[in-house]
Design a protein around this motif. Structure first.
Motif, PDB file in Angstrom:
ATOM      1  N   ALA A 121      -3.877  57.808  70.355  1.00  0.00           N
ATOM      2  CA  ALA A 121      -2.933  57.349  69.333  1.00  0.00           C
ATOM      3  C   ALA A 121      -3.583  57.279  67.958  1.00  0.00           C
ATOM      4  CB  ALA A 121      -2.372  55.982  69.718  1.00  0.00           C
TER       5      ALA A 121
ATOM      6  N   LEU B 175       0.203  52.663  64.563  1.00  0.00           N
ATOM      7  CA  LEU B 175      -0.926  53.113  63.756  1.00  0.00           C
ATOM      8  C   LEU B 175      -0.483  54.066  62.642  1.00  0.00           C
ATOM      9  CD1 LEU B 175      -3.584  53.658  66.580  1.00  0.00           C
ATOM     10  CD2 LEU B 175      -3.528  51.831  64.871  1.00  0.00           C
ATOM     11  N   THR B 176       0.573  54.835  62.885  1.00  0.00           N
ATOM     12  CA  THR B 176       1.096  55.714  61.837  1.00  0.00           C
ATOM     13  C   THR B 176       1.674  54.897  60.690  1.00  0.00           C
ATOM     14  OG1 THR B 176       1.609  57.445  63.457  1.00  0.00           O
ATOM     15  CG2 THR B 176       2.713  57.580  61.322  1.00  0.00           C
ATOM     16  N   ARG B 177       2.362  53.810  61.020  1.00  0.00           N
ATOM     17  CA  ARG B 177       2.885  52.922  59.971  1.00  0.00           C
ATOM     18  C   ARG B 177       1.748  52.364  59.129  1.00  0.00           C
ATOM     19  NH1 ARG B 177       7.255  49.394  63.549  1.00  0.00           N
ATOM     20  NH2 ARG B 177       8.928  50.990  63.591  1.00  0.00           N
TER      21      ARG B 177
ATOM     22  N   TRP C 217      -3.514  60.853  66.531  1.00  0.00           N
ATOM     23  CA  TRP C 217      -2.140  61.266  66.254  1.00  0.00           C
ATOM     24  C   TRP C 217      -1.563  60.548  65.042  1.00  0.00           C
ATOM     25  CZ3 TRP C 217       0.306  65.420  67.411  1.00  0.00           C
ATOM     26  CH2 TRP C 217       0.002  66.129  68.574  1.00  0.00           C
ATOM     27  N   ALA C 218      -1.967  59.309  64.837  1.00  0.00           N
ATOM     28  CA  ALA C 218      -1.488  58.570  63.667  1.00  0.00           C
ATOM     29  C   ALA C 218      -1.956  59.242  62.379  1.00  0.00           C
ATOM     30  CB  ALA C 218      -1.978  57.127  63.719  1.00  0.00           C
ATOM     31  N   HIS C 219      -3.216  59.651  62.339  1.00  0.00           N
ATOM     32  CA  HIS C 219      -3.731  60.343  61.154  1.00  0.00           C
ATOM     33  C   HIS C 219      -3.049  61.705  60.976  1.00  0.00           C
ATOM     34  CE1 HIS C 219      -6.981  57.782  59.639  1.00  0.00           C
ATOM     35  NE2 HIS C 219      -7.230  57.457  60.898  1.00  0.00           N
TER      36      HIS C 219
ATOM     37  N   SER D 178      -1.186  53.799  58.561  1.00  0.00           N
ATOM     38  CA  SER D 178      -1.711  54.866  57.711  1.00  0.00           C
ATOM     39  C   SER D 178      -0.752  55.197  56.571  1.00  0.00           C
ATOM     40  CB  SER D 178      -1.972  56.119  58.552  1.00  0.00           C
ATOM     41  OG  SER D 178      -2.975  55.883  59.515  1.00  0.00           O
TER      42      SER D 178
ATOM     43  N   ASP E  65       1.957  52.996  70.475  1.00  0.00           N
ATOM     44  CA  ASP E  65       0.697  52.818  69.744  1.00  0.00           C
ATOM     45  C   ASP E  65       0.603  53.781  68.564  1.00  0.00           C
ATOM     46  OD1 ASP E  65       0.042  50.912  71.586  1.00  0.00           O
ATOM     47  OD2 ASP E  65      -1.252  52.219  72.784  1.00  0.00           O
ATOM     48  N   THR E  66       1.067  55.007  68.764  1.00  0.00           N
ATOM     49  CA  THR E  66       1.028  55.997  67.687  1.00  0.00           C
ATOM     50  C   THR E  66       1.922  55.572  66.531  1.00  0.00           C
ATOM     51  OG1 THR E  66       0.590  57.802  69.254  1.00  0.00           O
ATOM     52  CG2 THR E  66       1.450  58.407  67.090  1.00  0.00           C
TER      53      THR E  66
ATOM     54  N   THR F 150       0.571  61.164  59.731  1.00  0.00           N
ATOM     55  CA  THR F 150       0.524  60.743  58.327  1.00  0.00           C
ATOM     56  C   THR F 150       0.247  61.930  57.424  1.00  0.00           C
ATOM     57  OG1 THR F 150      -0.272  58.544  58.944  1.00  0.00           O
ATOM     58  CG2 THR F 150      -0.641  59.235  56.671  1.00  0.00           C
TER      59      THR F 150
END
Length: 256
Positions: free
Chosen positions: A103, A11-13, A106-108, A15, A7-8, A111
């Motif tokens: 997640a 969501l990182t992709r 962590w994504a933010h 961002s 999930d991280t 990024t």
């Protein structure tokens, strides 16, 4: 754990795509520190004595403080982007899906780490073009990178707290202003020897001084002394505190 990682990554992709679609974010983040680097080296550098003589290798002395200012400027965008996700209802939509709640944060954070490392690389390249030189080995530069990564993560989690608790876009980004000002009350631009008593005491005991002194000694191949442990204690302590506050704020914001 595998669900959290998956999930991280997803969501990182997302961002990172937002950042790539607006590269002016990274450019803007780097412009102010680069302008300060040019101003202080070429305008004030000849009049500033850092112990090696007025103007001697001032870019080498100045660079660590400019790197910290670069990160402080960059994390303001993390707070701003997280605030927009909250206001747009994006986080509310994610709550209805079977994904790991952590997640999102962590994504933010990841990024922010990637974007800030790119900005830091741009600042270092400009410093090299201005005459910055170092004979430090690989281990010393890995030490510099490690401290900057921990420092970036600490300020990013602090930005997450600001993004979760802000009431307006100005408030989301404005939290970084004190962080930008703090290096001016440290050894980042000048030595603390000539500062008035109370100012000198504050400058010598606040986190920026120990961090910039450690970075400076690492790439100058000088003995680190106790500053390295003080710098690491400040960075790790702030990281742990900011992470705990961010998770607490996130649970409060998403409960109900």
């Amino acid at each position: 754990m595998s669900t959290v990682l998956t999930d991280t990554v997803v969501l990182t992709r997302r961002s990172l795509r937002h950042v790539l679609r607006s590269p002016d974010t990274i450019i803007t983040t780097a412009i102010t520190p680069i302008a300060m680097l040019l101003l202080f080296v070429y305008v004030f550098g000849s009049a500033i004595d850092t112990g090696d003589g007025p103007g001697e290798a001032y870019v080498d002395y100045l660079l660590p403080g400019i790197l910290l200012i670069t990160v402080a400027s960059g994390v303001a965008y993390t707070s701003y982007r997280l605030f927009l996700d909250l206001q747009s209802g994006f986080l509310d939509r994610l709550r209805s899906m079977p994904i790991a709640r952590s997640a999102v944060l962590w994504a933010h954070v990841l990024t922010s780490l990637v974007a800030n490392l790119v900005s830091l690389a741009l600042v270092v390249l400009v410093a090299v073009a201005m005459g910055f030189r170092s004979g430090a080995g690989l281990l010393a530069w890995l030490g510099v990178l490690g401290i900057m990564v921990v420092f970036t993560l600490a300020l990013t989690w602090l930005a997450v707290v600001a993004g979760l608790t802000a009431k307006s876009t100005d408030g989301a980004g404005g939290f970084a202003y004190p962080l930008l000002f703090l290096p001016f009350l440290s050894s980042a631009f000048v030595t603390t020897d000539g500062m008035p008593g109370p100012v000198r005491w504050f400058a010598e005991h606040q986190p920026v001084t120990s961090i910039v002194d450690t970075l400076r000694r690492l790439y100058a191949e000088e003995p680190l002394g106790d500053d390295v442990w003080t710098a690491l204690a400040w960075c790790v302590g702030l990281l742990v505190l900011a992470y705990a506050l961010a998770m607490r704020s996130y649970r409060r914001r998403t409960s109900g």
